[in-house]
Write an enzyme that holds these catalytic residues in place. Structure first.
Site, short mmCIF file in Angstrom:
data_model
loop_
_atom_site.label_atom_id
_atom_site.label_comp_id
_atom_site.label_asym_id
_atom_site.label_seq_id
_atom_site.Cartn_x
_atom_site.Cartn_y
_atom_site.Cartn_z
N GLN A 138 0.86 -1.20 0.00
CA GLN A 138 0.00 0.00 0.00
C GLN A 138 0.89 1.24 0.00
O GLN A 138 1.55 1.53 1.00
CB GLN A 138 -0.88 -0.03 1.26
CG GLN A 138 -1.81 1.14 1.43
CD GLN A 138 -2.38 1.17 2.85
OE1 GLN A 138 -1.87 0.51 3.74
NE2 GLN A 138 -3.43 1.95 3.05
N SER A 141 1.18 6.42 2.60
CA SER A 141 1.85 7.36 3.51
C SER A 141 3.14 7.91 2.93
O SER A 141 3.85 7.21 2.20
CB SER A 141 2.19 6.68 4.84
OG SER A 141 1.05 6.13 5.41
N GLU A 256 -8.95 -1.49 5.42
CA GLU A 256 -7.75 -1.65 6.26
C GLU A 256 -8.15 -1.69 7.74
O GLU A 256 -7.68 -2.52 8.50
CB GLU A 256 -6.79 -0.47 6.03
CG GLU A 256 -5.56 -0.54 6.91
CD GLU A 256 -4.54 0.56 6.61
OE1 GLU A 256 -4.95 1.66 6.19
OE2 GLU A 256 -3.35 0.31 6.80
N GLU A 386 -5.09 8.38 18.25
CA GLU A 386 -5.64 9.73 18.41
C GLU A 386 -6.64 10.02 17.29
O GLU A 386 -7.73 10.54 17.52
CB GLU A 386 -4.52 10.79 18.37
CG GLU A 386 -3.59 10.79 19.57
CD GLU A 386 -2.50 9.72 19.48
OE1 GLU A 386 -2.41 9.02 18.45
OE2 GLU A 386 -1.73 9.59 20.44
C1 FAD Z 1 4.06 -0.85 11.35
C2 FAD Z 1 3.47 0.13 10.41
C3 FAD Z 1 3.14 -0.24 9.13
C4 FAD Z 1 2.61 0.67 8.23
N1 FAD Z 1 2.34 0.25 6.95
C5 FAD Z 1 1.92 1.15 6.05
C6 FAD Z 1 1.75 0.77 4.67
O1 FAD Z 1 1.96 -0.39 4.31
N2 FAD Z 1 1.40 1.70 3.78
C7 FAD Z 1 1.15 2.99 4.12
O2 FAD Z 1 0.81 3.78 3.25
N3 FAD Z 1 1.31 3.40 5.42
C8 FAD Z 1 1.69 2.51 6.38
N4 FAD Z 1 1.87 2.90 7.69
C9 FAD Z 1 1.76 4.33 7.99
C10 FAD Z 1 0.61 4.70 8.90
O3 FAD Z 1 -0.60 4.67 8.21
C11 FAD Z 1 0.96 6.11 9.42
O4 FAD Z 1 2.11 5.98 10.25
C12 FAD Z 1 -0.16 6.69 10.23
O5 FAD Z 1 -1.25 7.00 9.41
C13 FAD Z 1 0.31 7.98 10.97
O6 FAD Z 1 0.93 8.86 10.10
P1 FAD Z 1 2.35 9.53 10.45
O7 FAD Z 1 3.26 8.41 10.85
O8 FAD Z 1 2.73 10.39 9.34
O9 FAD Z 1 2.08 10.38 11.76
P2 FAD Z 1 1.42 11.83 11.82
O10 FAD Z 1 0.17 11.86 11.01
O11 FAD Z 1 2.47 12.83 11.50
O12 FAD Z 1 1.04 11.92 13.34
C14 FAD Z 1 1.98 12.26 14.37
C15 FAD Z 1 1.23 12.31 15.69
O13 FAD Z 1 0.22 13.34 15.64
C16 FAD Z 1 -1.06 12.78 15.96
N5 FAD Z 1 -2.10 13.44 15.15
C17 FAD Z 1 -2.08 13.65 13.80
N6 FAD Z 1 -3.21 14.27 13.41
C18 FAD Z 1 -3.99 14.40 14.52
C19 FAD Z 1 -5.27 14.95 14.75
N7 FAD Z 1 -6.01 15.47 13.74
N8 FAD Z 1 -5.75 14.93 16.04
C20 FAD Z 1 -5.02 14.39 17.05
N9 FAD Z 1 -3.77 13.88 16.88
C21 FAD Z 1 -3.27 13.88 15.64
C22 FAD Z 1 -0.96 11.31 15.60
O14 FAD Z 1 -1.89 10.53 16.31
C23 FAD Z 1 0.49 11.00 16.00
O15 FAD Z 1 0.56 10.75 17.38
C24 FAD Z 1 2.39 2.01 8.62
C25 FAD Z 1 2.71 2.40 9.93
C26 FAD Z 1 3.25 1.48 10.82
C27 FAD Z 1 3.59 1.92 12.20
#
Ligand code: FAD
Length: 417
Positions: A138, A141, A256, A386
């Site tokens: 996928q 991100s 998902e 969150e």
């Molecule tokens: C093990 C693992 C596998 C993954 N596999 C995939 C994959 O195969 N393909 C893919 O595309 N993605 C994948 N992901 C990505 C995952 O979907 C993202 O990590 C997730 O959506 C969070 O995005 P970010 O890491 O950019 O954090 P951010 O969005 O930058 O968030 C940072 C912090 O801010 C908080 N936050 C953000 N917005 C808000 C809000 N509106 N209100 C309150 N708090 C908020 C979050 O909860 C978090 O604590 C994977 C992640 C992990 C950990």
């Protein structure tokens, strides 16, 4: 199975059909060893038959039981929602994987292709997803876009009947093994962020695709960075209309969440073929479990585990009655993730120094440490806790919406990180 759904006659007949197929499809002696609880015979059958996960994926993938809700012509059973929990229960009972390695293909890509893809795409991709012949990842991100996925920057620019893609994805699970990826890219920067996205099927071996595995603190590399450098995608690999990528992506994301809410990331349900259930493994991993305080804590975790199972049971029984499950998916995703973290941290604390140093080859100590480290990801993957709490607040409790600072602005005019 403690929480048992009462079958009606049609469901009982289907369950019997699934069990009969399993007796037929499994190596000789496997099903009997499970039924009689003969663990020695089970281990012997598994070893002597050289049962392996990938060929099992191919076997179940051709049976229809891997995706009962899919149309028959694409490898499913054109079945009812209640069939899924029955199949999972029987797979778990016979110590088989309840989710395959192609989890993202079966759980995310295929439902999106079925809903939004062309007939040619359905014909080309669905059967090979089910048998595990073609693994999917996928590509959503990015370093600057996770929770706020619609703000993503990877660009796809039209060039004749092709698209040229440049940009970067991150966190891409299984990209190093994948044949195809679900790619969400920006095709129009001058409209609001949700409107300028298009959904593509990307050949992961196309020139210009570079996959760099990221090493996690568990020591493994589950996910990757993926770079696109002038990657060309034929227009025939576009899913849905140009600019309609967000609608297609929502199908992927919805699936998902349901997939991850139902999943327990323990090796038993992922790989199967083992006699221990995850609960026994957890209790065994706590050396001083006779200590009165530790016993109290273990019992408390058991109570919470039961609450979690009852919630999953409610969702399953709604499906069995042909109804849509309610908020259980989001609630269980948040609860499951935090429960895993608390439980694995407790096991580490209870084991004391045994959590940081152990005899070489001690599987229990190793699995205790790996489970603890891996659990950190549970509250992030598939939507953070969150963000899910925001959704529960807005969609289930009817509270006011989260702030949207860039509402109505074009993507090009919004501030991004
Ligand atoms: C093990 C693992 C596998 C993954 N596999 C995939 C994959 O195969 N393909 C893919 O595309 N993605 C994948 N992901 C990505 C995952 O979907 C993202 O990590 C997730 O959506 C969070 O995005 P970010 O890491 O950019 O954090 P951010 O969005 O930058 O968030 C940072 C912090 O801010 C908080 N936050 C953000 N917005 C808000 C809000 N509106 N209100 C309150 N708090 C908020 C979050 O909860 C978090 O604590 C994977 C992640 C992990 C950990």
């Amino acid at each position: 199975m403690r929480w048992k759904i009462e079958d009606n006659p049609e469901q009982a007949a289907f369950r019997a059909e699934v069990v009969a197929w399993l007796w037929e499809a499994l190596p000789d002696g496997w099903a009997k060893a499970v039924e009689t609880g003969d663990d020695e015979a089970f281990d012997h059958t598994k070893t002597s038959s050289k049962w392996d996960f990938m060929s099992w994926m191919a076997t179940i993938g051709k049976s229809g039981y891997a995706a009962p809700l899919w149309p028959k012509e694409y490898g499913g059973l054109s079945g009812q929602p209640w069939m899924q929990p029955i199949i999972r229960e029987e797979l778990a009972r016979y110590r088989l994987p309840t989710f395959g390695i192609n989890l993202l293909g079966v759980g995310l890509a295929a439902p999106t292709i079925i809903e939004h893809g062309s007939d040619a795409q359905k014909e080309r991709y669905l059967a090979k997803i089910l048998t595990g012949e073609e693994i999917w990842c996928q590509l959503f991100s990015e370093p600057g876009s996770g929770s706020d996925l619609a703000s993503l920057s990877t660009r796809a620019v039209a060039d004749g009947d092709e698209w040229v893609v440049n940009g970067q994805k991150v966190w891409t699970t299984l990209a190093q093994f994948a044949h195809y990826g679900m790619l969400l890219a920006r095709t129009n920067p001058d409209v609001p962020k949700h409107e300028g996205l298009t959904y593509f099927i990307l050949d992961m071996h196309a020139p210009g695709v570079e996959v760099r595995p990221l090493k996690q603190m568990t020591g493994s590399s589950e996910f990757n960075e993926v770079f696109f450098n002038d990657v060309r995608i034929p227009d025939s690999a576009r899913v849905g209309a140009v600019g309609d990528g967000w609608r297609c992506a929502r199908t992927t994301l919805m699936n998902e969440r349901t997939t991850l809410a139902g999943i327990s990331l323990d090796p038993v349900s992922i790989f199967g073929g083992t006699r221990k259930d995850p609960w026994t493994t957890f209790v065994d991993s706590i050396p001083n479990r006779q200590d009165p305080i530790i016993r109290q804590r273990i019992a408390q975790f058991y109570i919470e585990q039961e609450v979690k199972e009852i919630t999953a049971f409610r969702a399953n029984s709604a499906r069995m009655r042909g109804q849509q499950p309610g908020p259980e998916g989001a609630v269980n995703k948040v609860f499951n993730a935090e429960f895993n973290q608390r439980r694995s941290a407790f096991a580490m604390n209870a084991a004391g120094i045994g959590s940081v140093a152990w005899d070489k080859g001690s599987h229990l100590a190793e699995s205790r440490a790996t489970t603890f480290l891996r659990a950190r990801a549970n509250t992030i993957e598939g939507g953070t806790s969150e963000v899910l709490r925001n959704q529960i607040a807005e969609r289930i409790l009817g509270l006011s919406r989260d702030v949207e600072v860039d509402k109505g602005s074009s993507w090009a005019d919004t501030r991004r990180n």
